[in-house]
Motif scaffolding. Structure first.
Motif, PDB file in Angstrom:
ATOM      1  N   LYS A 191       0.829  -1.205   0.000  1.00 38.65           N
ATOM      2  CA  LYS A 191       0.000   0.000   0.000  1.00 38.65           C
ATOM      3  C   LYS A 191       0.865   1.256   0.000  1.00 38.65           C
ATOM      4  CE  LYS A 191      -4.086  -1.765  -0.165  1.00 38.65           C
ATOM      5  NZ  LYS A 191      -4.936  -1.542  -1.359  1.00 38.65           N
ATOM      6  N   ALA A 192       2.004   1.200   0.716  1.00 33.55           N
ATOM      7  CA  ALA A 192       2.911   2.345   0.724  1.00 33.55           C
ATOM      8  C   ALA A 192       3.468   2.617  -0.672  1.00 33.55           C
ATOM      9  CB  ALA A 192       4.053   2.107   1.713  1.00 33.55           C
ATOM     10  N   LEU A 193       3.686   1.556  -1.447  1.00 36.26           N
ATOM     11  CA  LEU A 193       4.152   1.748  -2.823  1.00 36.26           C
ATOM     12  C   LEU A 193       3.120   2.525  -3.637  1.00 36.26           C
ATOM     13  CD1 LEU A 193       5.765  -1.706  -3.716  1.00 36.26           C
ATOM     14  CD2 LEU A 193       6.949   0.456  -3.311  1.00 36.26           C
ATOM     15  N   GLU A 194       1.831   2.265  -3.379  1.00 42.26           N
ATOM     16  CA  GLU A 194       0.782   3.017  -4.072  1.00 42.26           C
ATOM     17  C   GLU A 194       0.823   4.484  -3.667  1.00 42.26           C
ATOM     18  OE1 GLU A 194      -2.994   1.182  -3.447  1.00 42.26           O
ATOM     19  OE2 GLU A 194      -2.323  -0.807  -4.076  1.00 42.26           O
ATOM     20  N   VAL A 195       1.114   4.735  -2.394  1.00 41.57           N
ATOM     21  CA  VAL A 195       1.248   6.118  -1.920  1.00 41.57           C
ATOM     22  C   VAL A 195       2.444   6.785  -2.593  1.00 41.57           C
ATOM     23  CG1 VAL A 195       1.651   7.569   0.096  1.00 41.57           C
ATOM     24  CG2 VAL A 195       0.127   5.599   0.273  1.00 41.57           C
ATOM     25  N   VAL A 196       3.553   6.060  -2.706  1.00 44.04           N
ATOM     26  CA  VAL A 196       4.740   6.593  -3.379  1.00 44.04           C
ATOM     27  C   VAL A 196       4.406   6.960  -4.824  1.00 44.04           C
ATOM     28  CG1 VAL A 196       7.041   6.004  -4.229  1.00 44.04           C
ATOM     29  CG2 VAL A 196       6.382   5.405  -1.891  1.00 44.04           C
ATOM     30  N   GLN A 197       3.687   6.067  -5.505  1.00 45.86           N
ATOM     31  CA  GLN A 197       3.300   6.338  -6.890  1.00 45.86           C
ATOM     32  C   GLN A 197       2.425   7.585  -6.977  1.00 45.86           C
ATOM     33  OE1 GLN A 197       3.972   4.113  -9.961  1.00 45.86           O
ATOM     34  NE2 GLN A 197       3.677   6.250 -10.549  1.00 45.86           N
ATOM     35  N   TYR A 198       1.503   7.723  -6.005  1.00 46.39           N
ATOM     36  CA  TYR A 198       0.606   8.887  -5.967  1.00 46.39           C
ATOM     37  C   TYR A 198       1.407  10.182  -5.787  1.00 46.39           C
ATOM     38  CZ  TYR A 198      -2.937  12.088  -4.086  1.00 46.39           C
ATOM     39  OH  TYR A 198      -3.745  13.167  -3.851  1.00 46.39           O
ATOM     40  N   ILE A 199       2.339  10.174  -4.853  1.00 45.72           N
ATOM     41  CA  ILE A 199       3.154  11.371  -4.620  1.00 45.72           C
ATOM     42  C   ILE A 199       4.026  11.670  -5.838  1.00 45.72           C
ATOM     43  CG2 ILE A 199       5.006  12.351  -3.199  1.00 45.72           C
ATOM     44  CD1 ILE A 199       3.905  10.754  -0.840  1.00 45.72           C
TER      45      ILE A 199
END
Length: 931
Positions: A191-199
């Motif tokens: 899920k953190a990877l998805e946040v990284v992609q979003y940022i």
């Protein structure tokens, strides 16, 4: 409630007429509608109102209203948002569920609207804050929590904010770092990877470097040092401090009646709730405000303010969840606190309220199209199994099962239990199994227990690959009925068949294209119905009776049933009101019977829940706006489609819960029957991860490539973020959840060690006291790297915070390990092998040090290495051949097929075939008579 649009803000007029989302921000104490491009952008100094309108299969709309309060919003703005939310509900007819959301403590439902996450920005409009100026970007540190609904909270940019248990994202001007705590879960890392992609996409226009720092593992000094230098250098992390809530959660819920600004405790009972009053259900960290349908708009507004004061006076947490519910639209969570909740008359004011609102809006010249209930969605037939498969049926007799003769397949007796196995080819030519347990209405307790035991034994033999179905008489799902074309449920007699010349009345209905259901009923005229067709057998005649309201499909179906029950006997068609006297005399005389179609349950939207059974108590958590990614391998999920229950069992769910799958499903059915009107005998399907049938995946936007059989989804995501090719899928053992959080397999560890070894040994000169020279060391290191380069899989950049000395020590330890004797072949390890091995389409892997071996195979001969010098036709190789091929290895008949014939028959190449597990090869060959 009498609705007056004078008391409703003009910003809310005409809303909720179509599915979607509307968001208002409070500006100067008024709601201002935001454009779609601003959805998901929240400021810490503001308050917002969010309306989510969902179209239901019933044809109406469901409304959820949320008012979101930023950390730095003023008390006046927060109060305005709460009051305006009540007005918005009034504009919708007084039927919405309303939620109070506070920054960093939002409900899962609210977070599910904004994938992958929301990251509130500093500033605000009404609060006087200004948006951060674009320029030099100060580093921001976020902690990411949540396995499905992701909560992102900004924490102080300091080493003390980091810990070993959580996942952190550090956003800098040119690089985004993800720091994975050593004991963090693989789900939160993903899920953190998805946040990284979003940022990366939102704040960097997709152009920045992404570095993964894996706490507790070996990595390159360059990237690790780049991360720690931002914190002033590396130092050990302290343990995460336990968080103590300011107010303990109440152990027992309380129901309080709101009377003139005060509270009076009453019994938690549906009968106590008065339509003229408001109540507070106090559940500790959750509060529910229940408003009777006859309360005024002013009373409902006042209740909100009173409960806000309750939180302050009781010294409750500021982020205490508040949900406001209108009588008739209670949520499942609210009802669950009541021992009994009668469902009759649920949602009594639904269309009345909407009609009043529509009339008022029309008087004001506003468009009311869409505000009234639309047409119900037609219930769709789910994808059915391939109907060209093989069916086997056993009848349970005592403690054993007895196979049913082919001519009797499709006939079920109401005092018995049956086991049905259907084998068919699913997607991608994958062989699938549907194993059903059918329970007759008058079955004995002993037979029921025996049938469940037999089901468990057969499921174990299939290694979890079979979909299990538990079906009660009269509740057969379409997937079960489709296997038989014509299913007949008959009353038991003294013998296995029907008594000769006995009077029998059978109701016949068409359940779908070419699917017929026949049920024997009492031979009395009151059993008839003008909407159905019936087959009547008398002492000498067979009548096919058609009611005046029956469909053409039912009229054709009754003749088909006659051929099944009485082959060779011609049924005499009889129309309702044209019956001969013998027809009525056989039924004991003509009496009044039903003249209308039986009502059916309307379609309902599916809901997904995560379930856990502990000490006999079932805990469920709803997953809102669900998708395929919400099926986590450590969980047991229940998908409730109202017509059937689908229990999905992750491969790494706890062993205790795996052994209680049927109990979990039954307890869920009991709960849903009490709270949501689910039928107690709703069919139950049990599906294991990696073996999902099409009639389950149809509820998702299913992508077969996302089925994480090898556990490599995380590595693929990292590679995508870093702009590297995704690692090739290969057969490998699957790690347990605890192992996947901090450990990797031996080959991955070797690759990391070799990377560090190469960096360290080639950068230093001669080591002290007679150690190898630089050239010798570099050569040794390079040799070791070359030896291991083929076996080391491509992996994301894992990093370990360490000093140069610890890096050298690790490198020398790795050198010692590599130059030492290699371990002998390790035994094959299979996590929960009875399911994993059965469900995986890959071969088992023997772990031998740093290499993986699948045994030697020849393209044509498989494991035995048969050398093929001549090919033969399929007709000469199959078992039933009248002209068999001479001098061949009968254990490897498939090897004598030409590559073209092989691929035509098997649908795959020989190389792919011999990479399959042995049991799967044998099954394919058996189906083609090559075994």
């Amino acid at each position: 409630m009498a609705v007056s649009m004078k008391n409703v803000d003009v910003a809310f007029q005409g809303v909720g007429q179509k599915p979607g989302m509307d968001i208002w921000r409070i500006e100067d104490f008024k709601p201002v509608l935001l454009p779609k491009e601003s959805h998901g952008k929240f400021y810490t100094g503001d308050s917002y109102i969010v309306l989510k309108t969902t179209a239901l299969k019933t044809g109406g709309f469901h409304y959820d209203i949320h008012f979101w309060l930023g950390k730095k919003t003023s008390q006046d703005e927060a109060g305005t948002a709460a009051i305006k939310t009540v007005e918005l509900d009034a504009a919708l007819g007084g039927r919405a569920v309303q939620y109070r959301e506070t920054q960093e403590h939002e409900t899962d439902l609210f977070l599910s609207y904004f994938k992958p996450c929301i990251i509130p920005m500093e500033g605000g409009v009404a609060s006087g804050f200004k948006k951060v100026e674009v320029g030099k970007v100060e580093p921001r540190l976020f902690v990411v929590k949540g396995r499905r609904a992701v909560r992102v909270a900004q924490v102080p940019f300091a080493r003390s904010s980091l810990n070993h248990d959580d996942v952190f994202v550090l956003d800098t001007e040119s690089t985004i770092f993800q720091f994975n705590g050593a004991t963090s879960s693989i789900q939160e890392r993903g899920k953190a990877l998805e946040v990284v992609q979003y940022i990366k996409d939102t704040d960097h226009d997709g152009k920045c470097e992404v570095i993964i720092i894996d706490d507790g593992t070996l990595g390159s000094e360059a990237d690790t040092g780049q991360f720690w230098v931002l914190f002033g250098g590396f130092a050990p992390l302290s343990k995460k401090a336990a968080v103590v809530d300011d107010a303990p959660e109440l152990l027992k819920a309380k129901l309080l009646c709101i009377v003139e600004g005060s509270f009076k405790e009453v019994e938690i009972s549906k009968e106590v709730l008065d339509s003229n009053k408001c109540y507070l259900l106090d559940c500790g960290t959750e509060l529910y405000i229940w408003a009777g349908r006859n309360t005024s708009l002013d009373v409902r507004k006042a209740a909100i303010s009173i409960v806000e004061g309750f939180i302050t006076n009781q010294k409750r947490l500021k982020h205490t969840q508040i949900t406001r519910i209108i009588e008739g639209f209670e949520t499942l969570e609210f009802r669950s606190y009541f021992d009994k909740w009668p469902l009759n008359g649920q949602q009594p004011v639904s269309e009345e309220g909407r009609g009043k609102v529509a009339a008022l809006l029309k008087q004001q010249g506003l468009n009311t199209k869409g505000i009234l209930k639309g047409s119900p969605t037609k219930e769709e037939i789910p994808p059915l199994p391939n109907l060209s498969g093989k069916i086997e049926v056993w009848r349970v007799e005592g403690d054993q099962k007895k196979e049913v003769d082919a001519g009797e397949v499709g006939k079920f007796y109401d005092s018995s239990c049956y086991i049905v196995l259907y084998t068919y080819q699913g997607a991608e030519r994958k062989e699938e199994y549907l194993l059903c347990n059918w329970i007759g209405r008058h079955t004995s307790v002993e037979d029921k227990a025996a049938s469940v035991r037999i089901m468990n034994e057969m499921c174990a033999a299939f290694k979890g690959r079979a979909v299990q179905a538990y079906i009660a008489q009269g509740k057969e799902p379409i997937q079960f009925l489709a296997m038989f074309k014509c299913m007949c449920t008959l009353k038991e007699h003294t013998g296995p068949g029907l008594k000769e010349n006995a009077i029998m009345l059978v109701r016949v209905r068409s359940a779908g294209p070419h699917i017929v259901v026949a049920v024997q009923v009492e031979p009395l005229s009151v059993s008839l119905n003008s909407a159905d067709c019936f087959l009547l057998q008398t002492n000498s005649k067979l009548y096919a009776w058609s009611g005046n309201l029956s469909s053409a499909e039912n009229q054709k179906a009754v003749l088909r049933v006659a051929e099944v029950l009485k082959p060779g006997v011609v049924a005499r068609p009889v129309k309702e009101s044209l019956e001969p006297p013998i027809f009525w005399s056989s039924l004991g005389g003509k009496r009044k019977y039903a003249g209308h179609r039986e009502p059916k349950d309307g379609p309902k939207d599916p809901r997904l829940y995560a379930c856990n059974l502990s000490k006999g108590n079932l805990k469920i958590i709803e997953v809102h706006n669900f998708m395929q990614e919400d099926l986590l391998t450590e969980d047991i999920m229940i998908l409730d489609s109202h017509n059937a229950i689908y229990e999905w069992v992750g491969q790494h769910a706890s062993r205790d819960n795996k052994g209680l799958t049927l109990d979990i499903a039954k307890k869920y059915v009991e709960r849903a029957a009490r709270l949501d009107g689910l039928q107690p005998e709703t069919p139950i399907f049990i599906v294991t991860e990696g073996n999902e049938p099409a009639f389950f995946t149809t509820f998702f936007s299913w992508d077969p490539s996302k089925v994480n059989v090898n556990g490599d989804a995380y590595a693929r995501m990292v590679a995508g973020l870093q702009g590297r090719p995704a690692p090739k899928e290969k057969a490998q053992r699957r790690l347990t959840p605890s192992a996947s959080a901090g450990a990797r397999d031996s080959s991955t560890q070797r690759a990391a060690a070799m990377a560090a070894l190469s960096s360290q040994l080639t950068s230093e000169g001669i080591l002290s006291q007679g150690r190898l020279s630089e050239g010798r060391l570099s050569k040794v290191a390079q040799t070791l790297i070359n030896q291991n380069s083929n076996s080391a899989p491509v992996s994301p950049r894992f990093h370990r915070p360490s000093t140069a000395n610890s890096q050298r020590a690790a490198a020398m330890a790795a050198l010692s390990f590599m130059l030492g004797p290699k371990a002998g072949p390790a035994s094959t390890v299979s996590v929960d092998a009875d399911w994993v091995a059965g469900s995986s389409p890959f071969t088992k892997v023997e772990a031998t040090g740093d290499t993986e071996s699948t045994g030697s195979r020849s393209e044509d001969g498989g494991d035995d290495g048969v050398e093929v010098t001549e090919f033969y036709s399929y007709d000469r190789l199959k078992s039933s051949s009248t002209d068999p091929a001479p001098k061949i290895n009968i254990k490897r008949k498939e090897a004598y097929l030409s590559p073209e014939d092989f691929e035509k028959l098997f649908g795959i190449s020989k190389v792919q075939f011999y990479e399959m597990p042995k049991w799967k090869q044998d099954q394919r060959k058996r189906n083609l008579q090559l075994f």
